[in-house]
Write a protein that holds these residues in place. Structure first.
Motif, PDB file in Angstrom:
ATOM      1  N   ARG A 120       4.240   0.545   2.134  1.00 35.69           N
ATOM      2  CA  ARG A 120       4.575  -0.836   2.483  1.00 35.69           C
ATOM      3  C   ARG A 120       5.469  -0.872   3.725  1.00 35.69           C
ATOM      4  O   ARG A 120       5.315  -1.740   4.602  1.00 35.69           O
ATOM      5  N   GLU A 157       0.306   0.132  -2.854  1.00 38.14           N
ATOM      6  CA  GLU A 157       1.694  -0.192  -2.534  1.00 38.14           C
ATOM      7  C   GLU A 157       2.558  -0.366  -3.782  1.00 38.14           C
ATOM      8  O   GLU A 157       3.767  -0.173  -3.725  1.00 38.14           O
ATOM      9  N   GLY A 212      -1.137  -7.732   3.791  1.00 37.85           N
ATOM     10  CA  GLY A 212      -2.014  -6.861   3.026  1.00 37.85           C
ATOM     11  C   GLY A 212      -3.469  -7.126   3.299  1.00 37.85           C
ATOM     12  O   GLY A 212      -4.284  -6.197   3.398  1.00 37.85           O
TER      13      GLY A 212
END
Length: 283
Positions: A17, A48, A30
């Motif tokens: 992340r 993540e 994302g």
């Protein structure tokens, strides 16, 4: 799956992340990263949040797509450390069973004191070639892995040389159920039971059987090995776990010692093996 493994996978997810948030050309969402990689957004999310284990290829692609290609080596190093303890069968068996057996053999060459608990099948260190052959075939079917059965059998049998080496000590416990499990044809199990009866007197081996009618202090749960009180190897359907932290190893040692209290040895163990052998003939 172990707590340590979950924590390590979650930590890897946090690092992924961070890389997405610090792209040289600006932070990616994302969804944007998923589009760049040709993945689903759910895969990015699972990686993540530590709910999915990345492959080395996933990590290389992630590093490149987030503009941090130099981070690939670090990410793969993290993955290697994570998998050193939880070794998925999917990855281990990518080329078949032989490599797995040879890896365990290397560990056995350094091991003087081997303890095992097996609740459902004959422990590998005492298997006949035919019994091992059927075992590998069953697992190859389950995991849909390449069939290198003969090579795997040879590797497993080589490990049994330790039974005849001075300075080695094998202390093996099995639940009586392992003597009856028909994972192979009855005639092969019969020969396997003959083999067990024949090794009871070996100087390097203590073989104990926990009878069906024995009083148990703990349930006869999953199989495991303890190597020199420093490493535990145990299996689940998805992975093989190598456990080396002292507190966890000590728990397995206590478990083994507790199960041993319910076992019988010597002539009494031979009687149980002979009874299982006669039940095959009667069937």
């Amino acid at each position: 799956m172990s707590t340590d493994f979950q924590q390590a996978r979650a930590a890897l997810g946090v690092r992924l992340r961070e890389l997405r948030h610090t792209c040289p050309n600006g932070r990616l969402t994302g969804s944007e990263l998923a589009e760049r990689l040709g993945w689903t957004q759910s895969k990015v999310s699972k990686l993540e949040t530590g709910r999915q284990t990345a492959t080395a290829e996933d990590l290389q692609a992630w590093a490149a797509a987030t503009g941090h290609p130099g981070a690939a080596a670090e990410l793969i190093s993290r993955l290697t450390g994570l998998e050193s303890h939880v070794r998925s069968w999917r990855r281990q068996l990518a080329t078949g069973h032989r490599a797995v057996q040879e890896g365990i053999n290397e560990q056995f060459t350094r091991t003087a004191h081997f303890r095992a608990w097996e609740n459902s099948m004959i422990v590998g260190s005492l298997q006949t070639a035919d019994y091992a052959r059927h075992t590998f075939a069953r697992y190859a079917d389950l995991h849909r892995s390449p069939r290198d059965t003969e090579e795997a059998v040879c590797a497993r049998l080589k490990r049994q040389e330790g039974l005849y080496q001075q300075g080695k000590r094998y202390c093996i416990l099995m639940w009586e159920a392992a003597l009856h499990a028909l994972i192979c044809p009855p005639q092969i199990l019969a020969a396997q039971l003959d083999r067990l009866a024949g090794v009871v007197g070996l100087a390097t081996l203590e073989l104990g059987i926990v009878p069906f009618g024995a009083s148990l202090k703990i349930p006869p749960a999953n199989a495991f090995w303890v190597l020199d009180d420093s490493l535990v190897i145990t299996e689940d359907w998805h992975a093989e776990l190598w456990i080396d932290d002292a507190a966890s190893v000590a728990t397995y040692v206590r478990t083994w010692e507790t199960l041993r209290e319910s076992a019988v040895f010597g002539p009494d163990a031979q009687d149980i093996i002979s009874r299982a052998r006669r039940s095959l003939a009667a069937g």
